[in-house]
Scaffold this motif. Sequence first.
Motif, mmCIF file in Angstrom:
data_model
loop_
_atom_site.group_PDB
_atom_site.id
_atom_site.type_symbol
_atom_site.label_atom_id
_atom_site.label_comp_id
_atom_site.label_asym_id
_atom_site.label_seq_id
_atom_site.Cartn_x
_atom_site.Cartn_y
_atom_site.Cartn_z
ATOM 1 N N TYR A 294 0.841 -1.197 0.000
ATOM 2 C CA TYR A 294 0.000 0.000 0.000
ATOM 3 C C TYR A 294 0.875 1.246 0.000
ATOM 4 N N GLN A 295 0.322 2.309 -0.568
ATOM 5 C CA GLN A 295 1.043 3.572 -0.740
ATOM 6 C C GLN A 295 0.559 4.574 0.300
ATOM 7 N N VAL A 296 1.478 5.014 1.146
ATOM 8 C CA VAL A 296 1.107 5.964 2.197
ATOM 9 C C VAL A 296 0.905 7.343 1.580
ATOM 10 N N PRO A 297 0.009 8.161 2.168
ATOM 11 C CA PRO A 297 -0.299 9.464 1.539
ATOM 12 C C PRO A 297 0.849 10.468 1.582
ATOM 13 N N LYS A 298 1.626 10.496 2.686
ATOM 14 C CA LYS A 298 2.698 11.480 2.829
ATOM 15 C C LYS A 298 3.985 10.774 3.246
ATOM 16 N N PRO A 299 4.732 10.250 2.275
ATOM 17 C CA PRO A 299 5.989 9.557 2.620
ATOM 18 C C PRO A 299 7.031 10.538 3.129
ATOM 19 N N LYS A 300 7.958 10.030 3.936
ATOM 20 C CA LYS A 300 9.061 10.845 4.442
ATOM 21 C C LYS A 300 10.042 11.150 3.315
ATOM 22 N N PRO A 301 10.810 12.228 3.423
ATOM 23 C CA PRO A 301 11.794 12.557 2.377
ATOM 24 C C PRO A 301 12.753 11.398 2.149
ATOM 25 N N GLY A 302 12.949 11.038 0.876
ATOM 26 C CA GLY A 302 13.855 9.960 0.519
ATOM 27 C C GLY A 302 13.204 8.592 0.487
ATOM 28 N N GLU A 303 11.945 8.496 0.918
ATOM 29 C CA GLU A 303 11.237 7.215 0.893
ATOM 30 C C GLU A 303 10.274 7.168 -0.282
ATOM 31 N N ARG A 304 10.042 5.959 -0.798
ATOM 32 C CA ARG A 304 9.127 5.788 -1.934
ATOM 33 C C ARG A 304 7.675 5.808 -1.487
ATOM 34 N N GLY A 305 7.439 5.546 -0.223
ATOM 35 C CA GLY A 305 6.082 5.628 0.287
ATOM 36 C C GLY A 305 5.272 4.363 0.123
ATOM 37 N N PHE A 306 5.918 3.223 -0.126
ATOM 38 C CA PHE A 306 5.205 1.951 -0.259
ATOM 39 C C PHE A 306 5.580 1.038 0.900
ATOM 40 N N VAL A 307 4.605 0.356 1.444
ATOM 41 C CA VAL A 307 4.807 -0.565 2.559
ATOM 42 C C VAL A 307 4.357 -1.957 2.124
ATOM 43 N N ARG A 308 5.222 -2.949 2.362
ATOM 44 C CA ARG A 308 4.896 -4.340 2.038
ATOM 45 C C ARG A 308 4.556 -5.105 3.312
ATOM 46 N N VAL A 309 3.540 -5.946 3.216
ATOM 47 C CA VAL A 309 3.126 -6.776 4.333
ATOM 48 C C VAL A 309 2.735 -8.143 3.796
ATOM 49 N N LYS A 310 3.058 -9.194 4.580
ATOM 50 C CA LYS A 310 2.632 -10.544 4.242
ATOM 51 C C LYS A 310 1.719 -11.043 5.349
ATOM 52 N N LEU A 311 0.579 -11.632 4.943
ATOM 53 C CA LEU A 311 -0.403 -12.113 5.900
ATOM 54 C C LEU A 311 -0.527 -13.626 5.821
ATOM 55 N N ASP A 312 -0.764 -14.232 6.975
ATOM 56 C CA ASP A 312 -1.122 -15.644 6.996
ATOM 57 C C ASP A 312 -2.511 -15.792 6.374
ATOM 58 N N PRO A 313 -2.677 -16.652 5.362
ATOM 59 C CA PRO A 313 -3.966 -16.728 4.656
ATOM 60 C C PRO A 313 -5.080 -17.371 5.473
ATOM 61 N N HIS A 314 -4.761 -17.916 6.639
ATOM 62 C CA HIS A 314 -5.781 -18.543 7.475
ATOM 63 C C HIS A 314 -6.182 -17.652 8.649
ATOM 64 N N SER A 315 -5.205 -16.964 9.246
ATOM 65 C CA SER A 315 -5.513 -16.127 10.406
ATOM 66 C C SER A 315 -5.653 -14.653 10.058
ATOM 67 N N GLY A 316 -5.041 -14.216 8.953
ATOM 68 C CA GLY A 316 -5.066 -12.808 8.594
ATOM 69 C C GLY A 316 -4.074 -11.972 9.366
ATOM 70 N N GLN A 317 -3.207 -12.618 10.146
ATOM 71 C CA GLN A 317 -2.199 -11.893 10.924
ATOM 72 C C GLN A 317 -0.951 -11.654 10.082
ATOM 73 N N ALA A 318 -0.301 -10.523 10.349
ATOM 74 C CA ALA A 318 0.941 -10.220 9.635
ATOM 75 C C ALA A 318 2.014 -11.231 10.027
ATOM 76 N N VAL A 319 2.754 -11.682 9.027
ATOM 77 C CA VAL A 319 3.809 -12.669 9.230
ATOM 78 C C VAL A 319 5.138 -11.976 8.996
ATOM 79 N N GLN A 320 6.060 -12.145 9.958
ATOM 80 C CA GLN A 320 7.354 -11.489 9.842
ATOM 81 C C GLN A 320 8.463 -12.521 9.917
ATOM 82 N N GLY A 321 9.154 -12.729 8.816
ATOM 83 C CA GLY A 321 10.337 -13.568 8.802
ATOM 84 C C GLY A 321 11.582 -12.697 8.794
#
Length: 535
Positions: free
Chosen positions: A101-128
């Motif tokens: 997803y693209q944030v409305p006001k990214p910080k200087p030097g950032e592209r403004g996109f955030v990546r997240v991966k979700l468990d397809p059964h629980s819907g919780q964010a998964v962090q490896g």
Amino acid sequence: MKSATGKAQGEEGLRQSMSWLHTWSGLIFGWALFAMFLTGTLSFFRPEITRWMQPEIQAQAAPTLESVALAQRYLTDHAPDAKRWFITPPTEREPLIQLLYQVPKPKPGERGFVRVKLDPHSGQAVQGRETRGGDFFYRFHFELEMAFPWGRWLASIAGMFMLVAIISGIITHKKIFADFFTFRPKKGGQRAWMDGHNALSVLGLPFHLMITFSGLVLFASMLMPAGILAAYENPRQYTDDMFPGFKVTAPRNQPAPLIELAPLVEQAEQRWHGRVGRITVNNPGDAGATVTLTRDAADGVSYGRLAPYARYDGVTGAFLEGRDELSPTVRTAGVIVGLHLGLFAEPLLRWFYFLVSLAGTGMVGSGLVLWIAKRRQKARAGAREAFSLRLVDGLNAGTIAGLFIAIAAFFWANRLVPADLPGRPLWEVRAFFTAWGLSLAYAFAFPKRKWQDLLTLAAASLALVPVVNALTTSRHLGVSLPAGDWVMAGFDLTCLAGALLLGWMARKATRARKAPAKRAARVPSPSPSEAYGPR
């Protein structure tokens, strides 16, 4: 008779010209092409490599509609003010829900996109563990880890030289298909390398032509922008016309609830009789919101961005526009690009892609070594080797054997660098280039032993990847094989197979190094009269 003789001389002159062109077009960019071919070969298993490099994440794919509902719920809670949402439902190869997803006001030097991966059964964010994963090889394949657009330009120019080398090689060899069945490794020297080069070239000749030409088509708009600039004042309009499924729509700046996405996905899948590959939501929570569904690239050969799409009003769910069938021109372009990427390939065909592309890697590598073998065979006995030969031979050993060492170092770093270290993906990349650079330095520091030592080290490094995996994770061959976890087991087994191949090559290099000394020992010393000639 004269005309026949002149025709024969003309054909021979053409072949000699093509032979010169083939030799130098292959050499100038040969080292870059070898790296591009090998990393491109690995890219056919990009998702599987990423999954191996994040062993903490274990998930099984879930039904698409349930996953879309979970993704919408997560984004509504965590990114309600985002400009755009991108949702990729889980598949067998990538079982997690991929969000961007693209944030409305990214910080200087950032592209403004955030990546997240979700468990397809629980819907919780998964962090490896953070890692570049298979994306590193994919990006290196066409960008050579250089800043935009220089890496793409260099890769494209190398691809042009590759296409010239292939076509000139076909013209040069009169009996290329007959030579495919002639392999005489015991002859050694130029003859053995020539036979091997011919066999590897003919083995996947249609594939090599396709993969090289389609790679250039991928960057056609960058390489030949004149037509686009003549027809469009704004390049963004060309992108919207070429990829209407990714068109950015304007907001109305009036709040309104977003429609449920799952029913729209179900409607589109029934319409196409196929899967939805990506969901793009422009301006979620706004009265001007739109939902664009794009068909999964794996449902057909045509590339996903040129695939059918459907756009709906994000508030009412009304159908706005779409494309169920592709025009002949768009379908042709999509198929050419899709053949290059191979996203449509099922496991058996994907392995075929891998093996034939590996043969292409061997074709480039054997061609580089053949350049040396030819000139050494013509050199006078006892004469000092030319600087150009020493330079090319060192670059060959450091690039070819060193790249395998670098790849193993990349995988080693993934397991040995602490999982919580800041900037962890950068350390993996540093390990890759450090190992490659040290291999090149060793090739010039120890010229007599470079091939056997570097190939031996490459074989040992790859063979130890499964060992390091077993020492640092619980998903080693002893567990993955009985459990049928073919992503983890297949990766480890492929490393072992690569180690066996490199070990065989190291053994051949050792024998080749010892052979000249043995031959010299068998030659009897000349008598004084033979040594000084007749008086």
